[in-house]
Design an enzyme around this catalytic site. Structure first.
Site: not given
Length: 187
Positions: A68, A86, A90
């Site tokens: 990504d 992101d 995560d």
């Protein structure tokens, strides 16, 4: 921190994978969501006790997770929200994987919780110290990539419980390493 040294070496390979994806119109945030869904599938497989398959799924998810950011840079679509998304996904992924391992009775839930706390603190400390002005705080022996790789390798051999114990110890060592580094830079 050890695996971050290899990022420049694999950059070309990641870009070669991402170039065709860029032509499809897939956005970096789409890849982030796909990566989370793959991790959730891995967590579910741990819950079912399927360690080997879960490890393979997480290995594939790790590759998607690496793509990504590469796609964002290659297409000029980097954004602060993308980085936030992101990082948030995560954390969800890390928690889900440990939850799946504990729920599948592959390790005692108390050990999974201690590991979870250490893993989250590693990320939290970096964020908080950098906001306070420490500069990049990518220090410590067990960043996310190392922790995930340990879980994957031990699960491939049917002993993810050992991996959780190892990750717990290394995550907490990293917590103290980052605390010390932040103290040195922010006092």
């Amino acid at each position: 921190m050890a695996l971050n040294r290899y990022r420049p070496a694999v950059k070309g390979y990641l870009e070669a994978i991402v170039r065709p994806l860029a032509k499809t119109g897939l956005s970096p945030n789409h890849l982030t969501v796909i990566g989370l869904l793959i991790s959730l599938a891995g967590a579910y497989l741990f819950y079912r006790g399927e360690q080997f398959t879960a490890a393979l799924v997480l290995l594939f998810g790790s590759l998607v997770d690496a793509l990504d950011g590469t796609l964002a840079r290659l297409t000029g679509k980097t954004s602060r929200f993308g980085a936030f998304l992101d990082s948030t996904f995560d954390r969800i992924s890390d928690g889900a994987v440990l939850f799946g391992i504990a729920l599948g009775n592959l390790v005692d839930w108390k050990v999974a919780f201690i590991t979870f706390m250490g893993s989250y603190l590693v990320s939290y400390e970096r964020c908080r110290a950098e906001l306070a002005g420490s500069g990049t705080l990518a220090v410590g022996i067990a960043e996310r990539a190392e922790r995930l790789l340990i879980l994957i390798i031990t699960a491939l051999f049917g002993h993810v419980d050992y991996g959780v114990y190892i990750v717990a110890v290394l995550a907490w060592i990293t917590v103290f390493q980052r605390m010390w580094a932040a103290y040195q830079r922010l006092r």
